[in-house]
Design an enzyme around this catalytic site. Structure first.
Site, PDB file in Angstrom:
ATOM      1  NE  ARG A  67      -1.135  -9.960   1.355  1.00  0.00           N
ATOM      2  CZ  ARG A  67      -1.741 -11.115   1.653  1.00  0.00           C
ATOM      3  NH1 ARG A  67      -1.035 -12.158   1.955  1.00  0.00           N
ATOM      4  NH2 ARG A  67      -3.051 -11.208   1.652  1.00  0.00           N
ATOM      5  CB  THR A  68      -1.851  -3.450   3.558  1.00  0.00           C
ATOM      6  OG1 THR A  68      -1.806  -4.050   2.270  1.00  0.00           O
ATOM      7  CG2 THR A  68      -1.490  -1.984   3.457  1.00  0.00           C
ATOM      8  CE  LYS A  96     -21.516   3.150  18.453  1.00  0.00           C
ATOM      9  NZ  LYS A  96     -20.835   4.045  19.391  1.00  0.00           N
ATOM     10  NE  ARG A 117      -6.368  -2.153   2.082  1.00  0.00           N
ATOM     11  CZ  ARG A 117      -5.798  -3.312   1.729  1.00  0.00           C
ATOM     12  NH1 ARG A 117      -6.424  -4.456   1.922  1.00  0.00           N
ATOM     13  NH2 ARG A 117      -4.596  -3.326   1.187  1.00  0.00           N
ATOM     14  CG  HIS A 145      -2.415  -1.037  -2.397  1.00  0.00           C
ATOM     15  ND1 HIS A 145      -1.802  -0.506  -1.273  1.00  0.00           N
ATOM     16  CD2 HIS A 145      -2.699  -2.329  -2.086  1.00  0.00           C
ATOM     17  CE1 HIS A 145      -1.728  -1.449  -0.335  1.00  0.00           C
ATOM     18  NE2 HIS A 145      -2.267  -2.561  -0.808  1.00  0.00           N
TER      19      HIS A 145
HETATM   20  N1   CP Z   1      -1.374  -6.829  -0.992  1.00  0.00           N
HETATM   21  C1   CP Z   1      -2.368  -6.454  -0.155  1.00  0.00           C
HETATM   22  O1   CP Z   1      -2.844  -5.312  -0.168  1.00  0.00           O
HETATM   23  O2   CP Z   1      -2.764  -7.450   0.683  1.00  0.00           O
HETATM   24  P1   CP Z   1      -3.842  -7.288   1.836  1.00  0.00           P
HETATM   25  O3   CP Z   1      -5.162  -7.004   1.183  1.00  0.00           O
HETATM   26  O4   CP Z   1      -3.817  -8.574   2.591  1.00  0.00           O
HETATM   27  O5   CP Z   1      -3.426  -6.109   2.686  1.00  0.00           O
END
Ligand code: CP
Length: 323
Positions: A67-68, A96, A117, A145
């Site tokens: 999603r993100t 590496k 991320r 998040h």
């Molecule tokens: N909600 C969320 O962070 O989903 P993903 O890990 O799929 O990005």
């Protein structure tokens, strides 16, 4: 200038130059993004496609995501921008042995904004300290998040017309779940919130977060979901974060702690809704998907306007960072 001085905590509008932690957001910053997300939903595609015209966004995912990452990439394309980056660090030079700091100092030459991320808590904060380009934290380990939190707040506001006075339960992995950490902190900006924290002893909300939020809202901690269900407007379910357990035996003990099925709806208000950041494993049965309580797919869809709003806002920011 430090990020704090630029945070806009006391000013109007949105003055952050990075999105690292929801704790950096003032109420005005949050409301600015929620309002802008609403504008994004109404904006004509041709107008929207000029916002990131000729701009490049680096999207660096050192941890898995559906999603993100994909909603950020969709948002960038909707705004007319270009995406560079990777969805898997194993196809980057991190494999590496290149450090994340070095990676950031390379990508900042290629991109106007960096979305990242990382599994290391604080990785986005460090990137924001060294990079002159805006950094957006798309999740750092079990820490934060913030963009998920903004879309969660946007979803609550859209569904209930307000966030003040909401009764919200958080259930599941409150220890490692970064989405609930960020959301609990963000809710301190709203009046009359009642927060019910439902988790087994080993997955309780960390004490340091409780201490940060306890003056701002009424908090009830329990292991019994049934007893608090009738009180709730929203139940925010979370996945037990298997990948963050040091000991697999501990995961096995708690993995099926709270599985939501249709029977819970016998004890809930009419307005009751279930949210979940997704992905789910088994904590929400599919039989709930077709009920009016299921808000989680609409919630995920709200990631697009909220991330468009963030990108459209940050692209205008100059960031005076001392190296
Ligand atoms: N909600 C969320 O962070 O989903 P993903 O890990 O799929 O990005």
């Amino acid at each position: 200038l430090s990020q704090k001085k630029l945070s806009g905590k006391d000013g109007a509008g949105f003055l952050l130059t990075d999105v690292v932690s929801i704790s950096d957001f003032s109420k005005q910053d949050i409301e600015f993004i929620l309002e802008k997300a609403g504008e994004m939903e109404k904006m004509k595609p041709a107008k929207k496609a000029k916002i990131l015209e000729n701009r490049v966004v680096g999207v660096l995912f050192f941890e898995p995501s559906t999603r993100t990452r994909i909603s950020f990439e969709t948002a960038i394309q909707n705004l007319g921008g270009h995406v560079v980056g990777f969805a898997d660090p194993n196809i980057s030079s991190a494999k590496k042995g290149e450090t994340t700091s070095d990676t950031i100092q390379i990508i900042e030459n290629y991109a106007d904004i960096i979305v990242m991320r990382h599994w290391i808590e604080g990785a986005a904060k460090r990137a924001a300290e060294i990079s002159p380009k805006p950094i957006i934290n798309a999740g750092d380990g079990a820490n934060q998040h913030p963009t998920q939190t903004l879309l969660d707040l946007y979803t609550i506001k859209k569904e209930f017309g307000k966030i003040d006075g909401i009764s919200i339960g958080m259930v599941g992995d409150l220890k490692y779940g970064r989405t609930v950490h960020s959301l609990a902190k963000a809710l301190t900006h709203f009046k009359g919130v009642k927060l019910y924290l439902v988790a087994p002893e080993s997955l309780k909300m960390p004490k340091y977060i409780i201490n940060e939020i306890k003056e701002s809202m009424q908090i009830v901690e329990t292991e019994e979901l049934e007893e608090i269900l009738p009180e709730l407007d929203v139940l925010y379910s979370t996945r037990i974060q298997k990948e963050r357990f040091g000991d697999p035996v501990e995961y096995e003990k708690v993995k099926d702690s709270y599985i939501l099925g249709k029977e819970i709806l016998e004890h809930t208000k009419k307005v009751f809704r279930i949210m979940h950041p997704l992905p789910r494993i088994n904590e929400i049965k599919h039989e709930l998907d077709e009920t009016p309580a299921a808000l989680y797919f609409k919630q995920a869809a709200n990631g697009i306007p909220v991330r468009e709003a963030l990108l459209a806002t940050l692209i205008k920011k100059q960031k005076p960072v001392k190296k």
